[in-house]
Design an enzyme around this catalytic site. Sequence first.
Site: not given
Ligand SMILES: Cc1cc2nc3c(=O)[nH]c(=O)nc-3n(C[C@H](O)[C@H](O)[C@H](O)COP(=O)(O)O)c2cc1C
Length: 328
Positions: A21, A76, A106, A144, A205, A207, A229-230
Amino acid sequence: MFHGELKIRDLSLRPATLLAPMAGVTDTVFRRVIRGLGGCGLIMTEFTSAEGVTRSAAKTLRYLYYDEDEHPIAAQLFGANAEVMASAAALVEDLGFDQVDINLGCPAKKVVKCGGSGLLRDLKLLETVLRAVRATVKIPLTIKMRSGWDDSNIVATEVARLAEGIGIEAIAVHPRTRVQGYSGHADWNVIARVKQSVAIPVIGNGDIRAPEDAQRMVKETGCDAVMIGRTAATNPWIFRQMEQYFASGSYDEPSEADRYQLLSGYFRSLIAAELPDAIGKMKQFACWFTHGVRNGGELRHQVHSSRTPEEVLQRVEDFFSDVAGARN
Ligand SMILES: Cc1cc2nc3c(=O)[nH]c(=O)nc-3n(C[C@H](O)[C@H](O)[C@H](O)COP(=O)(O)O)c2cc1C
């Protein structure tokens, strides 16, 4: 070895990959882009305020809208009031979502006061919230979480055991602390420790930038599924690439034509959906996405100086008009 399926009770997710998310990113339009490209087992809404959706029908419609072709999909929720969280979860179930997920990650100041990673500092309150939601919904319930509030309060395994005892059915771990925000590295050892401490599925989850990283995470942590995510915003093909990589050891890179079609199609859908802040989303997405595009800097510059969504779209069309074959 990665087995390709994640079972969360009776919900079978194939392949065992999830879209993380992301507030401001994973709206219905973006989620459908990911679905359309294939390879993603479960998508999730942006985090949604339990207080907001239970108080206002307009907010419910706006934040919990999804299209039938998005299934399987989880919603979520965040919040710290047990009753409100239970009502919001019941709403999610009534709306036909396949799963409800509770946000314990968050880091935003506004959110930690009323849920998110703030609940990692108050495990008694967390227990009350989880019990109330569990007693209310029949659909699979997941959490999460981050690893803890700060380095001296890593509570991931404690929270995982608590959650399992209450009947939570899977746990996604983003192993950074709240204080860490998005800096430094995700400490995958925490995912491994959570995996060792519970019998329910654990979703790793943090990186993952390429299929090779996903495979390494599975190998190093024993996690049952991976969540991205990103990287999904810079490379929405990552899910398909992981599927190919796990099956054959190699994967395709998108062509310039694929990139053009994705960017232009996504922007057209954003405009058609009349979502609030379409231009802001287009600029943000263009910024992430064009890092993989040749001369992407030039396109980023053009997009940022645009004033309307239509102008952004025109700049994309002009930019790619020179790319041989991109528009066929
Ligand atoms: C722009 C942005 C918004 C995010 N919003 C949420 C969210 O609404 N709920 C949540 O559980 N995590 C949120 N996250 C965290 C991501 O779900 C994820 O846990 C985090 O980016 C690490 O994963 P990644 O390295 O694959 O990006 C957000 C991350 C980013 C960058």
